[in-house]
Design a protein around this motif. Sequence first.
Motif, PDB file in Angstrom:
ATOM      1  N   ASP A  64      10.171  32.832  74.268  1.00 19.17           N
ATOM      2  CA  ASP A  64      10.446  32.842  72.829  1.00 19.17           C
ATOM      3  C   ASP A  64      10.783  31.451  72.323  1.00 19.17           C
ATOM      4  N   ARG A  65      11.576  30.725  73.086  1.00 18.44           N
ATOM      5  CA  ARG A  65      11.934  29.370  72.657  1.00 18.44           C
ATOM      6  C   ARG A  65      10.710  28.461  72.618  1.00 18.44           C
ATOM      7  N   ALA A  66       9.787  28.687  73.533  1.00 20.61           N
ATOM      8  CA  ALA A  66       8.535  27.924  73.495  1.00 20.61           C
ATOM      9  C   ALA A  66       7.762  28.239  72.222  1.00 20.61           C
ATOM     10  N   LYS A  67       7.788  29.502  71.793  1.00 23.35           N
ATOM     11  CA  LYS A  67       7.095  29.897  70.563  1.00 23.35           C
ATOM     12  C   LYS A  67       7.826  29.412  69.313  1.00 23.35           C
ATOM     13  N   PHE A  68       9.135  29.183  69.436  1.00 25.01           N
ATOM     14  CA  PHE A  68       9.839  28.506  68.339  1.00 25.01           C
ATOM     15  C   PHE A  68       9.154  27.168  68.069  1.00 25.01           C
ATOM     16  N   GLU A  69       8.911  26.428  69.148  1.00 31.75           N
ATOM     17  CA  GLU A  69       8.279  25.116  69.014  1.00 31.75           C
ATOM     18  C   GLU A  69       6.831  25.245  68.547  1.00 31.75           C
ATOM     19  N   TYR A  70       6.170  26.267  68.997  1.00 33.80           N
ATOM     20  CA  TYR A  70       4.789  26.526  68.562  1.00 33.80           C
ATOM     21  C   TYR A  70       4.756  26.724  67.050  1.00 33.80           C
ATOM     22  N   SER A  71       5.696  27.508  66.542  1.00 35.32           N
ATOM     23  CA  SER A  71       5.756  27.736  65.092  1.00 35.32           C
ATOM     24  C   SER A  71       6.018  26.430  64.350  1.00 35.32           C
ATOM     25  N   ASN A  72       6.868  25.576  64.915  1.00 33.34           N
ATOM     26  CA  ASN A  72       7.166  24.294  64.272  1.00 33.34           C
ATOM     27  C   ASN A  72       5.924  23.421  64.146  1.00 33.34           C
ATOM     28  N   GLU A  73       5.089  23.431  65.190  1.00 36.66           N
ATOM     29  CA  GLU A  73       3.865  22.633  65.153  1.00 36.66           C
ATOM     30  C   GLU A  73       2.892  23.165  64.101  1.00 36.66           C
ATOM     31  N   ILE A  74       2.800  24.486  63.994  1.00 31.85           N
ATOM     32  CA  ILE A  74       1.923  25.069  62.969  1.00 31.85           C
ATOM     33  C   ILE A  74       2.440  24.718  61.578  1.00 31.85           C
ATOM     34  N   ILE A  75       3.734  24.872  61.384  1.00 30.62           N
ATOM     35  CA  ILE A  75       4.329  24.593  60.075  1.00 30.62           C
ATOM     36  C   ILE A  75       4.125  23.132  59.688  1.00 30.62           C
ATOM     37  N   LYS A  76       4.367  22.226  60.629  1.00 32.94           N
ATOM     38  CA  LYS A  76       4.192  20.797  60.350  1.00 32.94           C
ATOM     39  C   LYS A  76       2.758  20.505  59.927  1.00 32.94           C
ATOM     40  N   SER A  77       1.808  21.044  60.671  1.00 35.42           N
ATOM     41  CA  SER A  77       0.399  20.800  60.349  1.00 35.42           C
ATOM     42  C   SER A  77      -0.019  21.495  59.060  1.00 35.42           C
ATOM     43  N   LEU A  78       0.541  22.672  58.800  1.00 32.58           N
ATOM     44  CA  LEU A  78       0.213  23.396  57.576  1.00 32.58           C
ATOM     45  C   LEU A  78       0.685  22.636  56.346  1.00 32.58           C
ATOM     46  N   TYR A  79       1.871  22.062  56.403  1.00 33.11           N
ATOM     47  CA  TYR A  79       2.375  21.276  55.268  1.00 33.11           C
ATOM     48  C   TYR A  79       1.582  19.979  55.116  1.00 33.11           C
ATOM     49  N   GLN A  80       1.200  19.367  56.240  1.00 33.42           N
ATOM     50  CA  GLN A  80       0.350  18.178  56.153  1.00 33.42           C
ATOM     51  C   GLN A  80      -0.982  18.529  55.505  1.00 33.42           C
ATOM     52  N   PHE A  81      -1.519  19.674  55.858  1.00 34.02           N
ATOM     53  CA  PHE A  81      -2.770  20.175  55.293  1.00 34.02           C
ATOM     54  C   PHE A  81      -2.640  20.394  53.785  1.00 34.02           C
ATOM     55  N   ILE A  82      -1.575  21.032  53.377  1.00 36.86           N
ATOM     56  CA  ILE A  82      -1.360  21.356  51.967  1.00 36.86           C
ATOM     57  C   ILE A  82      -1.227  20.097  51.113  1.00 36.86           C
ATOM     58  N   PHE A  83      -0.515  19.106  51.637  1.00 36.04           N
ATOM     59  CA  PHE A  83      -0.254  17.900  50.848  1.00 36.04           C
ATOM     60  C   PHE A  83      -1.164  16.732  51.227  1.00 36.04           C
ATOM     61  N   CYS A  84      -2.242  17.029  51.945  1.00 32.44           N
ATOM     62  CA  CYS A  84      -3.171  15.990  52.391  1.00 32.44           C
ATOM     63  C   CYS A  84      -3.996  15.451  51.216  1.00 32.44           C
ATOM     64  N   THR A  85      -4.201  14.152  51.202  1.00 24.50           N
ATOM     65  CA  THR A  85      -5.005  13.530  50.142  1.00 24.50           C
ATOM     66  C   THR A  85      -6.348  13.005  50.649  1.00 24.50           C
ATOM     67  N   GLU A  86      -6.583  13.113  51.975  1.00 22.63           N
ATOM     68  CA  GLU A  86      -7.816  12.598  52.570  1.00 22.63           C
ATOM     69  C   GLU A  86      -8.686  13.758  53.055  1.00 22.63           C
ATOM     70  N   GLN A  87      -9.925  13.805  52.600  1.00 17.69           N
ATOM     71  CA  GLN A  87     -10.811  14.927  52.899  1.00 17.69           C
ATOM     72  C   GLN A  87     -11.040  15.114  54.402  1.00 17.69           C
ATOM     73  N   GLU A  88     -11.300  14.036  55.120  1.00 15.40           N
ATOM     74  CA  GLU A  88     -11.598  14.150  56.552  1.00 15.40           C
ATOM     75  C   GLU A  88     -10.399  14.695  57.322  1.00 15.40           C
ATOM     76  N   LYS A  89      -9.226  14.175  57.035  1.00 12.74           N
ATOM     77  CA  LYS A  89      -8.014  14.657  57.693  1.00 12.74           C
ATOM     78  C   LYS A  89      -7.741  16.105  57.317  1.00 12.74           C
ATOM     79  N   PHE A  90      -8.002  16.447  56.075  1.00 12.71           N
ATOM     80  CA  PHE A  90      -7.827  17.812  55.571  1.00 12.71           C
ATOM     81  C   PHE A  90      -8.643  18.799  56.406  1.00 12.71           C
ATOM     82  N   VAL A  91      -9.894  18.471  56.668  1.00 11.07           N
ATOM     83  CA  VAL A  91     -10.789  19.345  57.440  1.00 11.07           C
ATOM     84  C   VAL A  91     -10.300  19.473  58.885  1.00 11.07           C
ATOM     85  N   LYS A  92      -9.867  18.370  59.467  1.00 12.58           N
ATOM     86  CA  LYS A  92      -9.393  18.407  60.858  1.00 12.58           C
ATOM     87  C   LYS A  92      -8.122  19.249  60.984  1.00 12.58           C
ATOM     88  N   LEU A  93      -7.228  19.121  60.019  1.00 16.63           N
ATOM     89  CA  LEU A  93      -6.005  19.912  60.040  1.00 16.63           C
ATOM     90  C   LEU A  93      -6.310  21.400  59.900  1.00 16.63           C
TER      91      LEU A  93
END
Length: 239
Positions: free
Chosen positions: A95-124
Motif C-alpha cells: 500500500d505504501r508503494a502505491k501511495f508513491e505510485y499515486s503521487n507520480e500520477i498526480i504530479k504528471s497529471l498536473y504537469q499535463f494540465i498546466f503544460c504549455t508545450e505540445q510535445e511534452k503534453f503528448v508525452k505526459l
Amino acid sequence: MDKRFKHTLVAFKICPYCMKVLTIMCHKNVKFEIKFIEMHNKPDWFTKISPLEKVPILIIGEEVVLFESAAIMEYIDEITPPKLMSDDPIQKALDRAKFEYSNEIIKSLYQFIFCTEQEKFVKLKEWIINRLKQMEEWLKDKKYLNGSEISLVDFNFVPVFVVLNMLKPILPCDMLKDYKRVQNYGDSLTSLQCTKTGRVPDYEFLMIDGIKNQNTVLFRSNPCYFNGPKPSRCCFFSK
C-alpha cells in the motif's frame, strides 16, 4: 478539545496532496481548523515550521508539525478507528508503494494540465495512460484496490479522478476509455461524500482560471470552453 490534540491543517486550495488529507479527515469525521496559504507568497510563520516549505502540514497542539501527506493520512487513520490501513506487513508495504505510485500520477497529471508545450503534453498524456493501464491490472474484479472495502490506499487516488472528471469535457481524448475497471473505480471514489467535502468550493474555478491564465495546451485546444460560463459548484466544503 484538549489543546494538545487540536488539529490545524495548513493547505493550498488546489493542491492535490492537500485534497488527499482533507478527504480522509472528512471521511473519518476529524475535527480540525484549516489555514490556506498561497504558495507563491508563503508567510514567514509557515516557512519556519514546514521543513520542506510544502503543504500540507498538520499542526498538532502547539508544537508538533507533521509533514508529507502520507504521514498525515496514516496518523489520522491511527487515531480514528476502525483503521483503514492493513496491519499485515506485506500488505502495508504494498500500500505504501502505491501511495508513491499515486503521487507520480498526480504530479504528471498536473504537469499535463498546466503544460504549455505540445510535445511534452503528448508525452505526459501517454505516460499517464500507461499508469492507468497498470491500475486496470491491479483492480481485476475488485471494487477497490484491496478488495470490496475501501482502504487508506484508495484515498490517495481521489485527486486523480476528481481532476479527470472535472476536465472530461475538454480533454483531447478520453484517457479512461480503454480501462473500464479504472472508470468504475474512479466513479466509486468520486461518489463518496467525503470526496465532495474534501475540496474547497472554489476548486473548479481556480483550476480552470489557472489553465486559462497560463495559456496551456488545454486552453488553446478549446478556448471557447474556458471563456464560457464557469462550471457550477459541486462541492460543499464547510470546515
